[in-house]
Design an enzyme around this catalytic site. Sequence first.
Site, mmCIF file in Angstrom:
data_model
loop_
_atom_site.group_PDB
_atom_site.id
_atom_site.type_symbol
_atom_site.label_atom_id
_atom_site.label_comp_id
_atom_site.label_asym_id
_atom_site.label_seq_id
_atom_site.Cartn_x
_atom_site.Cartn_y
_atom_site.Cartn_z
ATOM 1 N N ARG A 84 25.309 58.480 9.926
ATOM 2 C CA ARG A 84 24.411 58.369 8.569
ATOM 3 C C ARG A 84 24.915 58.595 7.235
ATOM 4 O O ARG A 84 24.792 57.901 6.192
ATOM 5 C CB ARG A 84 23.109 59.139 8.706
ATOM 6 N N GLU A 121 25.935 75.154 17.309
ATOM 7 C CA GLU A 121 24.994 76.266 17.766
ATOM 8 C C GLU A 121 25.452 76.580 19.088
ATOM 9 O O GLU A 121 25.619 77.864 19.496
ATOM 10 C CB GLU A 121 23.518 75.828 17.788
#
Length: 199
Positions: A84, A121
């Site tokens: 993006r 994560e």
Amino acid sequence: MWGFACTNNKERIDALENSNALVTRMKRLEEYVVTVPDYPEPGIMFRDITGILQDKDGLKLAVDQIEELIGDVDFDLVLGPESRGFIFGVPIAYNMNKGFVPVRKKGKLPRETVSMAYDLEYGQAEIEIHKDAIKPGQKVVIVDDLIATGGTIEAIIKLVEQLGGEVVKIAFVMELKGLEGRKKLEGYDVVTAISYEGK
């Protein structure tokens, strides 16, 4: 003083009404963002930028606002991460007459590269850019859609500085303030068009 070049009162009123109608039709950038609750897991409010991209006015507004946030800073290149960052970075580079450097996932670029791993994560990811993409002393603006935890951008900054470049501004469409991504970018000029308080 009305501010309109009109010859009589009726023309003044018509011009004012047309101007007010235009203002009424204009939407704020965040109105193009679609919020999807409980995606990708319960408790998450997902901010979907495709609502910006699929609307010509939303897309123009996003690009224009990022350009305004970059302002008159002196720089040589726009750099954007896959994917993006490409969407928003390329039109900004084009409009501001600068080159664009893509940051890609490891293994996607054909020539000699430099890479940087960073923590997710769960596990790690690795990004890379062409070794000759940034020359020593060049000033870089990083553009991306979202600042969340800041890990990807922190890794990109390290790549730029490893090649002798200088990050002079980092611009995002959106920020999730609850994830505190700015903490990893302390000391850098970070700007965002939209800020959300939560995660």
